[in-house]
Design a protein around this motif. Structure first.
Motif, PDB file in Angstrom:
ATOM      1  N   ILE A   1       3.903   7.795   1.636  1.00 32.09           N
ATOM      2  CA  ILE A   1       3.234   6.659   0.996  1.00 32.09           C
ATOM      3  C   ILE A   1       1.970   6.290   1.764  1.00 32.09           C
ATOM      4  CG2 ILE A   1       3.454   4.178   0.546  1.00 32.09           C
ATOM      5  CD1 ILE A   1       6.469   4.767  -0.062  1.00 32.09           C
ATOM      6  N   VAL A   2       2.073   6.223   3.084  1.00 25.27           N
ATOM      7  CA  VAL A   2       0.910   5.885   3.905  1.00 25.27           C
ATOM      8  C   VAL A   2      -0.171   6.961   3.759  1.00 25.27           C
ATOM      9  CG1 VAL A   2       0.082   5.527   6.272  1.00 25.27           C
ATOM     10  CG2 VAL A   2       2.286   4.580   5.558  1.00 25.27           C
ATOM     11  N   GLY A   3       0.256   8.231   3.768  1.00 25.26           N
ATOM     12  CA  GLY A   3      -0.705   9.326   3.657  1.00 25.26           C
ATOM     13  C   GLY A   3      -1.412   9.382   2.323  1.00 25.26           C
ATOM     14  N   ALA A   4      -0.766   8.869   1.278  1.00 26.07           N
ATOM     15  CA  ALA A   4      -1.380   8.887  -0.057  1.00 26.07           C
ATOM     16  C   ALA A   4      -2.454   7.821  -0.221  1.00 26.07           C
ATOM     17  CB  ALA A   4      -0.297   8.698  -1.125  1.00 26.07           C
ATOM     18  N   GLN A   5      -2.494   6.836   0.686  1.00 28.80           N
ATOM     19  CA  GLN A   5      -3.503   5.782   0.633  1.00 28.80           C
ATOM     20  C   GLN A   5      -4.761   6.235   1.378  1.00 28.80           C
ATOM     21  OE1 GLN A   5      -2.757   3.208  -1.154  1.00 28.80           O
ATOM     22  NE2 GLN A   5      -0.572   2.791  -1.030  1.00 28.80           N
ATOM     23  N   ARG A   6      -5.861   5.649   1.053  1.00 31.72           N
ATOM     24  CA  ARG A   6      -7.115   5.974   1.720  1.00 31.72           C
ATOM     25  C   ARG A   6      -7.718   4.720   2.345  1.00 31.72           C
ATOM     26  NH1 ARG A   6      -5.041   9.888   1.762  1.00 31.72           N
ATOM     27  NH2 ARG A   6      -5.515  11.892   0.759  1.00 31.72           N
ATOM     28  N   GLY A   7      -8.572   4.921   3.325  1.00 35.79           N
ATOM     29  CA  GLY A   7      -9.215   3.795   3.979  1.00 35.79           C
ATOM     30  C   GLY A   7      -8.399   3.290   5.149  1.00 35.79           C
ATOM     31  N   ALA A   8      -8.812   2.141   5.684  1.00 32.15           N
ATOM     32  CA  ALA A   8      -8.143   1.547   6.840  1.00 32.15           C
ATOM     33  C   ALA A   8      -6.752   1.066   6.443  1.00 32.15           C
ATOM     34  CB  ALA A   8      -8.980   0.389   7.369  1.00 32.15           C
TER      35      ALA A   8
ATOM     36  N   ARG B   1      -8.936  -3.811  15.194  1.00 31.51           N
ATOM     37  CA  ARG B   1     -10.149  -3.368  14.484  1.00 31.51           C
ATOM     38  C   ARG B   1     -10.776  -2.104  15.085  1.00 31.51           C
ATOM     39  NH1 ARG B   1     -11.958  -6.736  10.523  1.00 31.51           N
ATOM     40  NH2 ARG B   1     -11.206  -8.910  10.553  1.00 31.51           N
ATOM     41  N   PRO B   2     -10.880  -1.976  16.422  1.00 33.33           N
ATOM     42  CA  PRO B   2     -11.472  -0.739  16.948  1.00 33.33           C
ATOM     43  C   PRO B   2     -10.697   0.519  16.568  1.00 33.33           C
ATOM     44  CG  PRO B   2     -11.451  -2.448  18.627  1.00 33.33           C
ATOM     45  CD  PRO B   2     -10.631  -2.959  17.491  1.00 33.33           C
ATOM     46  N   LEU B   3      -9.369   0.420  16.509  1.00 30.97           N
ATOM     47  CA  LEU B   3      -8.569   1.582  16.118  1.00 30.97           C
ATOM     48  C   LEU B   3      -8.786   1.923  14.648  1.00 30.97           C
ATOM     49  CD1 LEU B   3      -5.255   0.743  18.010  1.00 30.97           C
ATOM     50  CD2 LEU B   3      -6.854   2.596  18.534  1.00 30.97           C
ATOM     51  N   LEU B   4      -8.867   0.905  13.808  1.00 40.09           N
ATOM     52  CA  LEU B   4      -9.133   1.147  12.384  1.00 40.09           C
ATOM     53  C   LEU B   4     -10.512   1.777  12.203  1.00 40.09           C
ATOM     54  CD1 LEU B   4      -7.756  -2.177  10.842  1.00 40.09           C
ATOM     55  CD2 LEU B   4      -6.621   0.052  10.900  1.00 40.09           C
TER      56      LEU B   4
ATOM     57  N   ASP C   1     -10.588   5.472  12.471  1.00 40.69           N
ATOM     58  CA  ASP C   1      -9.768   6.174  11.472  1.00 40.69           C
ATOM     59  C   ASP C   1      -8.331   6.396  11.945  1.00 40.69           C
ATOM     60  OD1 ASP C   1     -11.811   6.311   9.594  1.00 40.69           O
ATOM     61  OD2 ASP C   1     -12.591   8.179  10.432  1.00 40.69           O
ATOM     62  N   ARG C   2      -7.815   5.489  12.725  1.00 42.03           N
ATOM     63  CA  ARG C   2      -6.410   5.533  13.113  1.00 42.03           C
ATOM     64  C   ARG C   2      -5.607   4.570  12.249  1.00 42.03           C
ATOM     65  NH1 ARG C   2      -4.432   9.199  17.134  1.00 42.03           N
ATOM     66  NH2 ARG C   2      -6.251   9.883  18.295  1.00 42.03           N
TER      67      ARG C   2
END
Length: 466
Positions: A23-30, A177-180, A183-184
């Motif tokens: 489910i998480v992998g199917a989403q895009r963005g932060a 926020r820095p991790l997001l 792209d984490r």
């Protein structure tokens, strides 16, 4: 930007966590992922704390069983070094939990203190969030685990802590926020915070929803998703009413009231942070991720819907009747009673003021001896125990002036100890004997939702109970 919260049944074992990862992998963005403890672990840890007061060895044996369960899940991680580090982390958390058990026993109390219980029970979300982060990485999803007490700052009210939004928002800006931005996917255990002195606190049962909403508000998320084991919010508890159906849209107020009155899908505090930022909250089924689910938002157009939306029940309620000895100044009398309740940390479920008599429905766990002492100088108290509070939600439905008459007609000979029309989305709330709670739910639900002649109050056939 999405916040995805997965409940205990959605991370119950390795297969469930793999579904969550998909489910998480199917989403895009932060994305921020908030997780509950594995199904049943929070209750088990609370029980271990109780057992530790009398039998430390028995408590440690039970804790070893929980540790082994988490190691079983960790074996699903394919990458050897990641699996080794994860296992070491599980053991480290287990050692900390063993220290908490030893401290509870050494205190020599009949029950754990709230602070010691929080230290122990927080282990569940710390275990589960590490597992989820490792299995996300194993699925090729770049992720980073963060320690929840470093993010969510609260007061020192253990087992029911209130978040402090300023330092929490500051920690989100500094750590999340820095991790997001790199792209984490950020993985955080829900339910847990830290008091001003750094000690571990929890937000109360179901508090992982609240954690997700807080993070969503701090990040101005586009949506908060609550992933559970049902298709969304239903018109009633399906364990009581098997034919309850999905509610596709709810207002913030409706969802809040259903949670307050016992609906288990959401923590009552979840809605406020989301509503304050106008962030939609979507409730979804992790076993059926393509299902519609329930979307919670402002939905002002729901005001014109004349139908009942849903019913909910809160069991374990006591009705407190407080009778003033002075018939003058009833508002001042009520204010004094509510002040005593607040001093005792007793939340009010329902209240009704009539003349010099104030009726208040509260949870059975309230300190009634302390309350009676607090009002003894100016009022007499009567208690009625073994009750339940039932609410019927539907904002457009509330405009009908004959609502109470028609509802009581639906209930027939069911004894009703209190009737109220609270403000907000709950046009009707009733206090009944706990033994009649399920039949009350069923009669209201089926009468105002499914009877062909009862789509509106006032049209209800009075012979429905025959």
């Amino acid at each position: 930007m999405l916040v995805l919260k997965f409940g205990g049944t959605s991370v119950a074992d390795a297969d469930a966590i793999r579904r969550a990862a998909a489910i998480v992998g199917a989403q895009r963005g932060a994305r921020v992922v908030v997780v509950s403890a594995l199904a049943g672990v929070t209750d088990a840890l609370l029980q271990i704390g109780e057992v530790a007061c009398a039998d430390e060895h028995a408590a440690l044996r039970a804790l070893d069983g929980l540790t082994a369960r988490h190691h079983d899940v960790a074996r699903a991680v394919r990458h050897a070094e990641r699996r080794r580090l994860l296992s070491a982390g599980i053991d480290g958390l287990s050692r900390s939990a063993r220290g908490a058990v030893a401290a509870i026993r050494a205190a020599g109390r009949a029950r754990p203190t709230p602070a010691s219980a929080d230290r122990l029970v927080a282990t569940g979300e710390l275990w589960s969030s590490r597992l989820v982060a490792a299995l996300l990485e194993d699925a090729g999803i770049a992720s980073r685990w963060l320690d929840p007490p470093e993010i969510v700052h609260t007061d020192a009210r253990y087992q029911a802590a209130t978040p402090d939004l300023v330092p929490t928002a500051r920690a989100v800006d500094k750590l999340v926020r820095p991790l997001l931005a790199s792209d984490r996917v950020v993985v955080i255990g829900g339910f847990i915070g830290s008091a001003p002195d750094g000690s571990t606190t929890t937000l109360g049962r179901g508090g992982s929803d609240y954690s997700a909403a807080l993070l969503g508000a701090c990040l101005s998320a586009d949506e908060i998703q609550i992933w559970t084991d049902v298709d969304g919010i239903l018109t009633a508890d399906p364990r009581v009413i098997a034919h309850a159906r999905l509610v596709e849209r709810l207002s913030y107020a409706e969802a809040h009231d259903l949670a307050i009155f016992g609906a288990k899908v959401l923590h009552p505090a979840t809605i406020q942070p989301a509503a304050a930022r106008n962030i939609p909250v979507r409730v979804l089924n992790s076993r059926r991720p393509d299902a519609t689910g329930t979307i919670i938002g402002p939905h002002t157009d729901l005001d014109v819907d004349p139908r009942l939306t849903a019913v909910a029940c809160r069991s374990g309620v006591t009705l407190v009747e407080v009778i003033s000895r002075d018939t003058r100044g009833r508002e001042f009398f009520a204010a004094k009673v509510f002040h005593v309740l607040a001093q005792g940390g007793t939340p009010v479920v329902l209240a009704d003021l009539c003349g010099n008599r104030l009726s208040v429905a509260v949870d059975d766990s309230a300190d009634f001896d302390g309350f009676c002492s607090g009002v003894a100088a100016f009022a007499d108290v009567r208690l009625r125990r073994g009750l339940a509070a039932v609410c019927a939600v539907g904002r457009g439905w509330s405009a009908e002036p004959r609502l109470i008459r028609d509802a009581l007609a639906v209930l027939g000979d069911t004894p009703v100890h209190m009737v109220a029309r609270p403000s907000g989305s709950s046009p009707l709330a009733l206090v009944v004997d706990e033994a009649h709670a399920e039949s009350t739910l069923t009669r209201l639900h089926d009468g105002f939702l499914f009877e062909a002649n009862a789509s509106r109050p006032g049209d209800f056939p009075l012979a429905v109970n025959q």
